[in-house]
Design an enzyme around this catalytic site. Structure first.
Site, short mmCIF file in Angstrom:
data_model
loop_
_atom_site.label_atom_id
_atom_site.label_comp_id
_atom_site.label_asym_id
_atom_site.label_seq_id
_atom_site.Cartn_x
_atom_site.Cartn_y
_atom_site.Cartn_z
N MET A 47 0.72 -1.04 -0.22
CA MET A 47 -0.06 0.04 0.05
C MET A 47 0.93 1.25 -0.03
SD MET A 47 -2.89 -0.95 2.91
CE MET A 47 -1.78 -1.81 3.76
N GLY A 83 1.36 4.20 4.35
CA GLY A 83 2.10 3.25 3.48
C GLY A 83 2.54 1.95 4.38
N SER A 84 2.36 0.75 3.81
CA SER A 84 2.49 -0.48 4.58
C SER A 84 2.07 -1.54 3.53
CB SER A 84 1.74 -0.37 5.61
OG SER A 84 0.39 -0.27 5.55
N ARG A 85 2.16 -2.88 4.02
CA ARG A 85 2.14 -3.80 3.43
C ARG A 85 0.83 -4.77 4.36
NH1 ARG A 85 7.33 -7.59 1.66
NH2 ARG A 85 6.43 -9.68 2.38
#
Length: 220
Positions: free
Chosen positions: A99, A187-189
């Site tokens: 993301m 922001g990340s995953r």
């Protein structure tokens, strides 16, 4: 379009901060009008960027017990067979979605079922696409079991910018497919670990929509 509850404090304090900055330029530093107008334009743009980050779209979720829905908006960055050694301690099929800061960051359950396992891990803040981010970064691990006894693990992973993971479920809770289970800021995953016989429906680089894109299909 609605705003997510996780953004309320940030948006409020950002508004106060930006108003203070503009007041400083306009009334304390007494800078030229063109400078003040430029600062105001930049502050408005920055605020709109933060505002869009916390958007939370509403939509109809088409539920199907055989489908695995994307847990987040983003881009598919990993599809591989791997060893999941925290809960399953065996081979699983992994699909990872990255993301970016411009994606919606609401996290949604890929399936319906009962939460069998939920654990938070403090950790590092490597970039989200780093191979070791799945095991070394700040993260949560959640396992949901379907009515047919199939267990699916999904993991929220903080990135270099995202340093705040929120989750809203606990062991024993029931969750609906597409239901919101968490949020990651800036922001990340999210990694999803599936049975080895699951049929993957996406490819590397595909864009996903949380709660809408079918990323895999269960065989049982």
């Amino acid at each position: 379009m609605t705003l997510h509850k996780e953004g309320r404090k940030i948006l409020f304090f950002s508004l106060l901060l930006f108003a203070g900055i503009f007041f400083l330029f306009e009334y304390v530093l007494e800078t030229p009008t063109w400078v003040n107008n430029s600062v105001l334009a930049l502050l408005i743009i920055f605020y709109l960027v933060i505002l869009q980050f916390f958007r939370s779209p509403k939509f109809i979720i088409n539920k199907d017990e055989r489908h695995i829905l994307a847990p987040a908006d983003g881009k598919v960055v990993v599809i591989e067979d791997t060893l999941e050694d925290e809960y399953f301690k065996g081979k699983r099929k992994q699909i990872s979605i990255f993301m970016s800061p411009i994606n919606v960051h609401v996290n949604r359950s890929p399936i319906s079922g009962v939460v069998k396992f939920c654990k938070y891990h403090a950790g590092k803040y490597l970039v989200a696409w780093h191979p070791k981010s799945s095991t070394e970064n700040e993260r949560t691990t959640i396992v949901v079991e379907t009515t047919k006894g199939v267990e699916v693990l999904f993991r929220q992973i903080a990135g270099a910018v995202a340093r705040r993971i929120k989750w809203y479920v606990n062991e024993g809770d029931m969750i609906e497919q597409g239901g919101e289970f968490g949020f990651i800021k800036f922001g990340s995953r999210v990694d999803v670990f599936l049975p080895m016989d699951a049929e993957v429906k996406v490819n590397i680089g595909d864009k996903t929509k949380g709660g809408r894109t079918i990323i895999a299909e269960l065989k049982s």
